[in-house]
Design a protein around this motif. Sequence first.
Motif, mmCIF file in Angstrom:
data_model
loop_
_atom_site.group_PDB
_atom_site.id
_atom_site.type_symbol
_atom_site.label_atom_id
_atom_site.label_comp_id
_atom_site.label_asym_id
_atom_site.label_seq_id
_atom_site.Cartn_x
_atom_site.Cartn_y
_atom_site.Cartn_z
ATOM 1 N N MET A 1 -79.145 28.125 4.265
ATOM 2 C CA MET A 1 -80.357 28.102 3.429
ATOM 3 C C MET A 1 -80.750 29.519 3.029
ATOM 4 O O MET A 1 -81.175 29.758 1.893
ATOM 5 C CB MET A 1 -81.515 27.476 4.200
ATOM 6 C CG MET A 1 -81.439 25.978 4.263
ATOM 7 S SD MET A 1 -82.903 25.389 5.134
ATOM 8 C CE MET A 1 -82.542 23.669 5.201
ATOM 9 N N CYS A 2 -80.616 30.454 3.952
ATOM 10 C CA CYS A 2 -80.932 31.854 3.639
ATOM 11 C C CYS A 2 -79.983 32.378 2.569
ATOM 12 O O CYS A 2 -80.398 33.098 1.657
ATOM 13 C CB CYS A 2 -80.832 32.734 4.888
ATOM 14 S SG CYS A 2 -82.089 32.354 6.108
ATOM 15 N N TYR B 1 -78.901 33.878 -3.073
ATOM 16 C CA TYR B 1 -78.034 33.713 -4.246
ATOM 17 C C TYR B 1 -78.446 32.466 -5.008
ATOM 18 O O TYR B 1 -78.083 31.347 -4.651
ATOM 19 C CB TYR B 1 -76.562 33.629 -3.813
ATOM 20 C CG TYR B 1 -76.108 34.892 -3.126
ATOM 21 C CD1 TYR B 1 -75.722 36.005 -3.862
ATOM 22 C CD2 TYR B 1 -76.098 34.968 -1.729
ATOM 23 C CE1 TYR B 1 -75.334 37.176 -3.229
ATOM 24 C CE2 TYR B 1 -75.711 36.142 -1.088
ATOM 25 C CZ TYR B 1 -75.325 37.235 -1.852
ATOM 26 O OH TYR B 1 -74.957 38.383 -1.227
ATOM 27 N N LYS B 2 -79.222 32.697 -6.082
ATOM 28 C CA LYS B 2 -79.817 31.579 -6.818
ATOM 29 C C LYS B 2 -78.767 30.780 -7.590
ATOM 30 O O LYS B 2 -79.057 29.687 -8.064
ATOM 31 C CB LYS B 2 -80.884 32.094 -7.794
ATOM 32 C CG LYS B 2 -81.977 32.915 -7.121
ATOM 33 C CD LYS B 2 -82.846 32.076 -6.189
ATOM 34 C CE LYS B 2 -83.981 32.905 -5.619
ATOM 35 N NZ LYS B 2 -84.494 32.377 -4.341
ATOM 36 N N VAL C 1 -71.228 26.068 -3.564
ATOM 37 C CA VAL C 1 -70.817 25.788 -4.943
ATOM 38 C C VAL C 1 -71.680 26.603 -5.895
ATOM 39 O O VAL C 1 -72.901 26.447 -5.914
ATOM 40 C CB VAL C 1 -70.962 24.285 -5.271
ATOM 41 C CG1 VAL C 1 -70.537 23.999 -6.704
ATOM 42 C CG2 VAL C 1 -70.161 23.443 -4.289
ATOM 43 N N LEU C 2 -71.034 27.497 -6.656
ATOM 44 C CA LEU C 2 -71.760 28.318 -7.625
ATOM 45 C C LEU C 2 -71.694 27.677 -8.994
ATOM 46 O O LEU C 2 -70.652 27.127 -9.379
ATOM 47 C CB LEU C 2 -71.171 29.726 -7.675
ATOM 48 C CG LEU C 2 -71.478 30.531 -6.418
ATOM 49 C CD1 LEU C 2 -70.220 30.784 -5.640
ATOM 50 C CD2 LEU C 2 -72.182 31.819 -6.767
ATOM 51 N N ARG D 1 -93.104 23.724 -6.839
ATOM 52 C CA ARG D 1 -92.340 24.818 -6.256
ATOM 53 C C ARG D 1 -90.976 24.319 -5.786
ATOM 54 O O ARG D 1 -90.796 23.138 -5.515
ATOM 55 C CB ARG D 1 -93.104 25.502 -5.122
ATOM 56 C CG ARG D 1 -93.474 24.619 -3.960
ATOM 57 C CD ARG D 1 -94.463 25.393 -3.101
ATOM 58 N NE ARG D 1 -94.201 25.222 -1.681
ATOM 59 C CZ ARG D 1 -93.392 25.996 -0.980
ATOM 60 N NH1 ARG D 1 -92.744 26.982 -1.536
ATOM 61 N NH2 ARG D 1 -93.198 25.765 0.298
ATOM 62 N N GLN D 2 -90.043 25.252 -5.748
ATOM 63 C CA GLN D 2 -88.678 24.865 -5.430
ATOM 64 C C GLN D 2 -88.397 25.067 -3.946
ATOM 65 O O GLN D 2 -88.739 26.092 -3.377
ATOM 66 C CB GLN D 2 -87.717 25.719 -6.249
ATOM 67 C CG GLN D 2 -86.356 25.097 -6.357
ATOM 68 C CD GLN D 2 -85.395 26.021 -7.078
ATOM 69 O OE1 GLN D 2 -85.011 27.056 -6.571
ATOM 70 N NE2 GLN D 2 -85.020 25.634 -8.277
ATOM 71 N N VAL D 3 -87.784 24.074 -3.342
ATOM 72 C CA VAL D 3 -87.413 24.202 -1.933
ATOM 73 C C VAL D 3 -85.959 23.773 -1.758
ATOM 74 O O VAL D 3 -85.417 23.058 -2.593
ATOM 75 C CB VAL D 3 -88.309 23.339 -1.002
ATOM 76 C CG1 VAL D 3 -89.689 23.917 -0.860
ATOM 77 C CG2 VAL D 3 -88.349 21.917 -1.489
#
Length: 245
Positions: free
Chosen positions: A59-60, A65-66, A81-82, A205-207
């Motif tokens: 998760m970190c 890395y968005k 997976v990018l 918000r994004q989680v």
Amino acid sequence: MAKSKFEYVRNFESEDNLLPNCWIVVRIDGKGFHKFSNKHNFEKPNDLRALNLMNRSAMCVMQEYKDIVLSYGESDEYSFVLRKETDLFNRRDFFHNQTLLYPPSFDARIVLYPSNENLQDYLSWRQVDTHINNLYNTTFWNLVQKGNLTNREAQERLSGTLSSDKNEILFSEFGVNYNNEPVMFRKGTILLRKKITNPNNDKLRQVIFPLHEDLVHNKFWAKHSEILTNNVNKFYNHEYEELPD
Ligand code: ATP
Ligand code: ATP
Ligand code: MG
Ligand code: MG
Ligand code: MG
Ligand code: MG
Ligand code: MG
């Protein structure tokens, strides 16, 4: 920049840009975790502390890395997976009573998948691996821990057995219904970004959510269609509640 006679070594660096328009998967796998898990008294076959720490660390990585759209973890490995268009660790006290004898390290490799189907098949492949390993390990450790077999005897007992045989051993000898084993052990962990509303101020918000769903059947991809379509607005989903830390 001054040129020196040593400059020529730069020519040894080959062009290694990754092919455009492909999904990029980076898979890390713990180095020597067989030994690492024994030395640190991991519970067999599934040490929850270690899995939670892997999930938390992943998760970190996703927070940092968005461009990672999905991650999948099992055992000592994690696949990141990018997104196709991409241009491009933390420390926590998960092991309360266990002193770290040496730091864990991981190997990594990068694989490119040009089609959505390839990527879906890649993740199915990892989850099928999770299933095969976990069914084997669960049966193996029941034979050792409850059946009083030695490691070698358990290995011999399981040699050449089918999935149905292992399910049968678990059920008839140890009263274990494999389907009732914790879903994280059976399915691994999928990390996804989801948008949720904050109940206090109604803001989105994004989680990052850990899921333990089936990846092999197409339901997953229909339910989380934003991954393949890259539809950032579709992330929003009321079903997801924020997790406690
Ligand atoms: P390599 O360096 O080649 O990857 P390895 O010893 O790490 O070698 P793997 O094939 O990666 O071997 O297997 C990982 C090992 O770590 C297995 O023996 C597995 O049982 C153990 N392991 C990893 N995570 C856990 C966990 N959460 N609980 C218990 N055991 C674990
Ligand atoms: P598990 O970890 O669940 O026990 P495994 O040992 O088959 O399964 P990996 O450790 O992920 O899976 O390795 C898969 C294969 O890739 C193995 O055959 C291994 O020898 C090989 N391999 C491992 N590390 C690397 C690497 N850095 N580069 C290339 N090949 C590797
Ligand atoms: Mg390996
Ligand atoms: Mg291995
Ligand atoms: Mg390993
Ligand atoms: Mg491994
Ligand atoms: Mg592996």
